[in-house]
Design a protein around this motif. Structure first.
Motif, short mmCIF file in Angstrom:
data_model
loop_
_atom_site.label_atom_id
_atom_site.label_comp_id
_atom_site.label_asym_id
_atom_site.label_seq_id
_atom_site.Cartn_x
_atom_site.Cartn_y
_atom_site.Cartn_z
N GLN A 1 -3.93 -6.89 6.66
CA GLN A 1 -3.40 -5.91 7.62
C GLN A 1 -2.80 -4.72 6.88
N ALA A 2 -3.11 -3.56 7.39
CA ALA A 2 -2.46 -2.32 6.96
C ALA A 2 -1.98 -1.63 8.23
N VAL A 3 -1.09 -0.67 8.08
CA VAL A 3 -0.48 -0.01 9.23
C VAL A 3 -0.73 1.49 9.16
N GLY B 1 1.36 4.95 4.25
CA GLY B 1 0.40 5.38 3.25
C GLY B 1 -0.54 6.40 3.88
N SER B 2 -1.19 7.16 3.05
CA SER B 2 -2.10 8.19 3.56
C SER B 2 -3.38 7.56 4.12
N LEU C 1 0.83 -1.20 0.00
CA LEU C 1 0.00 0.00 0.00
C LEU C 1 0.87 1.25 0.00
N GLN C 2 1.86 1.27 0.84
CA GLN C 2 2.71 2.45 0.98
C GLN C 2 3.57 2.68 -0.26
N ASN C 3 4.16 1.61 -0.79
CA ASN C 3 5.15 1.77 -1.86
C ASN C 3 4.60 1.62 -3.28
N VAL D 1 -8.18 4.02 3.66
CA VAL D 1 -9.63 3.89 3.58
C VAL D 1 -10.03 3.31 2.23
N LYS D 2 -9.50 3.86 1.16
CA LYS D 2 -9.86 3.40 -0.18
C LYS D 2 -9.48 1.93 -0.38
#
Length: 148
Positions: A103-105, A109-110, A72-74, A115-116
């Motif tokens: 899982q997300a942290v 990421g924004s 998600l972040q990268n 949320v999206k």
């Protein structure tokens, strides 16, 4: 009633990481013998690079938590959603009884991307996990939006 087996390299003995197949199956058997369910969190999905290897592992666990915060972040929301869908489908194909959570942290990421991404995959997975060291307000806020 649940035991989490988080196989992160910094936390898991090298022998267990080198023998993921045997380690997870043995731990799953132990949990089930004691009336517990096993929540397996692989430190990297590459440990399960083929169905022949992943299949027996999935027979020993009750849930897999896919850690996709780096994607998600990268790589962005589209890649996060694509990988979550592909891995969930693969897991469910090999063992439809296994639950899958993603899982997300918080902070990787924004909030908008979190949320999206989570809203996009929520209908296709059994659970969502938001990890944070201290920002519980953000967790409540994001989950409140995702659940709508």
């Amino acid at each position: 009633r649940w035991i989490g087996y988080n196989m992160e390299p910094a936390m898991t003995p090298r022998g267990e990481l080198m023998g993921v197949d045997q380690s997870v199956v043995a731990f799953g058997n132990y949990c089930h013998e004691h009336g517990l369910k096993l929540n397996w969190i692989p430190g990297g999905f590459r440990a399960c690079d083929d169905d022949a290897r992943l299949g027996p592992i999935l027979q020993a666990v009750d849930e897999v938590v896919l850690q996709l915060q780096h994607e998600l972040q990268n790589q962005g929301v589209e890649t996060f959603v694509k990988i979550a869908r592909e891995r969930t489908a693969r897991i469910k194909k090999l063992n439809p009884k296994v639950e899958v959570s993603v899982q997300a942290v918080i902070g990787r990421g924004s909030r908008e991307d979190l949320v999206k991404g989570l809203k996009s995959i929520a209908p296709e997975v059994d659970g969502l996990t938001l990890w944070t060291m201290s920002d519980t307000d953000a967790v409540r806020e994001i989950l409140g939006v995702v659940r709508k």
